[in-house]
Motif scaffolding. Sequence first.
Motif, PDB file in Angstrom:
ATOM      1  N   ASP A 101      33.293  51.153  33.347  1.00 16.67           N
ATOM      2  CA  ASP A 101      33.216  51.184  31.891  1.00 16.67           C
ATOM      3  C   ASP A 101      34.617  50.944  31.352  1.00 16.67           C
ATOM      4  N   LEU A 102      34.816  49.790  30.743  1.00 16.47           N
ATOM      5  CA  LEU A 102      36.123  49.440  30.199  1.00 16.47           C
ATOM      6  C   LEU A 102      36.259  49.809  28.726  1.00 16.47           C
ATOM      7  N   GLY A 103      35.222  50.399  28.162  1.00 17.08           N
ATOM      8  CA  GLY A 103      35.279  50.757  26.743  1.00 17.08           C
ATOM      9  C   GLY A 103      35.189  49.512  25.879  1.00 17.08           C
ATOM     10  N   GLU A 104      35.697  49.606  24.656  1.00 17.25           N
ATOM     11  CA  GLU A 104      35.684  48.457  23.753  1.00 17.25           C
ATOM     12  C   GLU A 104      36.903  47.581  24.034  1.00 17.25           C
ATOM     13  N   ILE A 105      36.638  46.286  24.195  1.00 12.55           N
ATOM     14  CA  ILE A 105      37.707  45.331  24.488  1.00 12.55           C
ATOM     15  C   ILE A 105      37.719  44.295  23.371  1.00 12.55           C
ATOM     16  N   PRO A 106      38.864  44.068  22.747  1.00 12.22           N
ATOM     17  CA  PRO A 106      38.938  43.045  21.690  1.00 12.22           C
ATOM     18  C   PRO A 106      38.588  41.666  22.242  1.00 12.22           C
ATOM     19  N   LEU A 107      37.948  40.854  21.394  1.00 13.36           N
ATOM     20  CA  LEU A 107      37.556  39.506  21.779  1.00 13.36           C
ATOM     21  C   LEU A 107      38.793  38.699  22.173  1.00 13.36           C
ATOM     22  N   GLY A 108      38.731  38.030  23.286  1.00 12.60           N
ATOM     23  CA  GLY A 108      39.815  37.192  23.758  1.00 12.60           C
ATOM     24  C   GLY A 108      40.813  37.898  24.664  1.00 12.60           C
ATOM     25  N   LYS A 109      40.719  39.229  24.795  1.00 13.98           N
ATOM     26  CA  LYS A 109      41.645  39.946  25.669  1.00 13.98           C
ATOM     27  C   LYS A 109      41.129  39.866  27.110  1.00 13.98           C
ATOM     28  N   MET A 110      42.020  39.557  28.023  1.00 11.90           N
ATOM     29  CA  MET A 110      41.665  39.438  29.438  1.00 11.90           C
ATOM     30  C   MET A 110      41.748  40.808  30.104  1.00 11.90           C
ATOM     31  N   VAL A 111      40.746  41.141  30.885  1.00 11.63           N
ATOM     32  CA  VAL A 111      40.752  42.392  31.645  1.00 11.63           C
ATOM     33  C   VAL A 111      40.501  42.074  33.106  1.00 11.63           C
ATOM     34  N   GLU A 112      40.927  42.957  33.969  1.00 13.88           N
ATOM     35  CA  GLU A 112      40.753  42.773  35.408  1.00 13.88           C
ATOM     36  C   GLU A 112      40.262  44.072  36.020  1.00 13.88           C
ATOM     37  N   VAL A 113      39.347  43.963  36.969  1.00 14.33           N
ATOM     38  CA  VAL A 113      38.840  45.121  37.688  1.00 14.33           C
ATOM     39  C   VAL A 113      38.866  44.792  39.175  1.00 14.33           C
ATOM     40  N   ALA A 114      39.317  45.725  39.978  1.00 15.22           N
ATOM     41  CA  ALA A 114      39.362  45.521  41.429  1.00 15.22           C
ATOM     42  C   ALA A 114      38.398  46.495  42.102  1.00 15.22           C
ATOM     43  N   PHE A 115      37.718  46.007  43.119  1.00 17.82           N
ATOM     44  CA  PHE A 115      36.804  46.821  43.911  1.00 17.82           C
ATOM     45  C   PHE A 115      37.280  46.822  45.355  1.00 17.82           C
ATOM     46  N   VAL A 116      37.033  47.908  46.046  1.00 14.32           N
ATOM     47  CA  VAL A 116      37.299  47.971  47.479  1.00 14.32           C
ATOM     48  C   VAL A 116      35.953  47.827  48.179  1.00 14.32           C
ATOM     49  N   LEU A 117      35.834  46.797  49.002  1.00 14.68           N
ATOM     50  CA  LEU A 117      34.600  46.538  49.748  1.00 14.68           C
ATOM     51  C   LEU A 117      34.799  46.971  51.194  1.00 14.68           C
ATOM     52  N   THR A 118      33.809  47.650  51.745  1.00 14.47           N
ATOM     53  CA  THR A 118      33.895  48.155  53.108  1.00 14.47           C
ATOM     54  C   THR A 118      32.596  47.861  53.849  1.00 14.47           C
ATOM     55  N   ASN A 119      32.710  47.446  55.088  1.00 15.23           N
ATOM     56  CA  ASN A 119      31.539  47.265  55.940  1.00 15.23           C
ATOM     57  C   ASN A 119      31.250  48.602  56.619  1.00 15.23           C
ATOM     58  N   VAL A 120      30.130  49.235  56.245  1.00 16.64           N
ATOM     59  CA  VAL A 120      29.772  50.525  56.836  1.00 16.64           C
ATOM     60  C   VAL A 120      28.685  50.373  57.893  1.00 16.64           C
ATOM     61  N   GLY A 121      28.397  49.131  58.296  1.00 13.26           N
ATOM     62  CA  GLY A 121      27.465  48.880  59.385  1.00 13.26           C
ATOM     63  C   GLY A 121      28.224  48.704  60.685  1.00 13.26           C
ATOM     64  N   ASP A 122      27.478  48.614  61.783  1.00 11.24           N
ATOM     65  CA  ASP A 122      28.139  48.480  63.086  1.00 11.24           C
ATOM     66  C   ASP A 122      28.192  47.037  63.581  1.00 11.24           C
ATOM     67  N   GLN A 123      27.791  46.075  62.752  1.00 10.31           N
ATOM     68  CA  GLN A 123      27.854  44.661  63.101  1.00 10.31           C
ATOM     69  C   GLN A 123      28.861  43.971  62.180  1.00 10.31           C
ATOM     70  N   PRO A 124      29.443  42.831  62.607  1.00  7.33           N
ATOM     71  CA  PRO A 124      30.402  42.124  61.759  1.00  7.33           C
ATOM     72  C   PRO A 124      29.752  41.646  60.460  1.00  7.33           C
ATOM     73  N   LEU A 125      30.476  41.756  59.380  1.00  5.95           N
ATOM     74  CA  LEU A 125      30.010  41.325  58.068  1.00  5.95           C
ATOM     75  C   LEU A 125      30.624  39.974  57.757  1.00  5.95           C
ATOM     76  N   ARG A 126      29.779  38.994  57.456  1.00  5.49           N
ATOM     77  CA  ARG A 126      30.247  37.646  57.117  1.00  5.49           C
ATOM     78  C   ARG A 126      29.786  37.323  55.705  1.00  5.49           C
ATOM     79  N   VAL A 127      30.720  36.964  54.846  1.00  3.01           N
ATOM     80  CA  VAL A 127      30.394  36.571  53.475  1.00  3.01           C
ATOM     81  C   VAL A 127      30.301  35.052  53.465  1.00  3.01           C
ATOM     82  N   THR A 128      29.090  34.528  53.218  1.00  2.00           N
ATOM     83  CA  THR A 128      28.891  33.083  53.270  1.00  2.00           C
ATOM     84  C   THR A 128      28.742  32.468  51.880  1.00  2.00           C
ATOM     85  N   ASP A 129      28.370  33.263  50.871  1.00  2.00           N
ATOM     86  CA  ASP A 129      28.237  32.773  49.499  1.00  2.00           C
ATOM     87  C   ASP A 129      29.302  33.429  48.635  1.00  2.00           C
TER      88      ASP A 129
END
Length: 102
Positions: free
Chosen positions: A64-92
Amino acid sequence: MTPRPHKPRKKQGPPGYVLVAAIVGGGLLLIFGALSLMGGSKSPKAAIEVTGQPRLKLDREVVDLGEIPLGKMVEVAFVLTNVGDQPLRVTDPPYAEVVEGC
């Protein structure tokens, strides 16, 4: 005038501090190399939550970034983790849905 016999000059080596700096630098490289081989710089692995397949887990699902003025650039970062026991391949390319007015 008779010419003087030519004496060969002694070769001057590098100053002593250069040799000491080279030895210390080489020692530090060996120490850092040994630490990296021993796994000192590896990040901890996530606990396995799924067996037999890969599973992608995000550190958060909603931002939730709250109210953002029109035209203002925002950035959000996520941490992705493979919690399975097989290799994770991102193809798309990753997909994120932006929901307005929630």
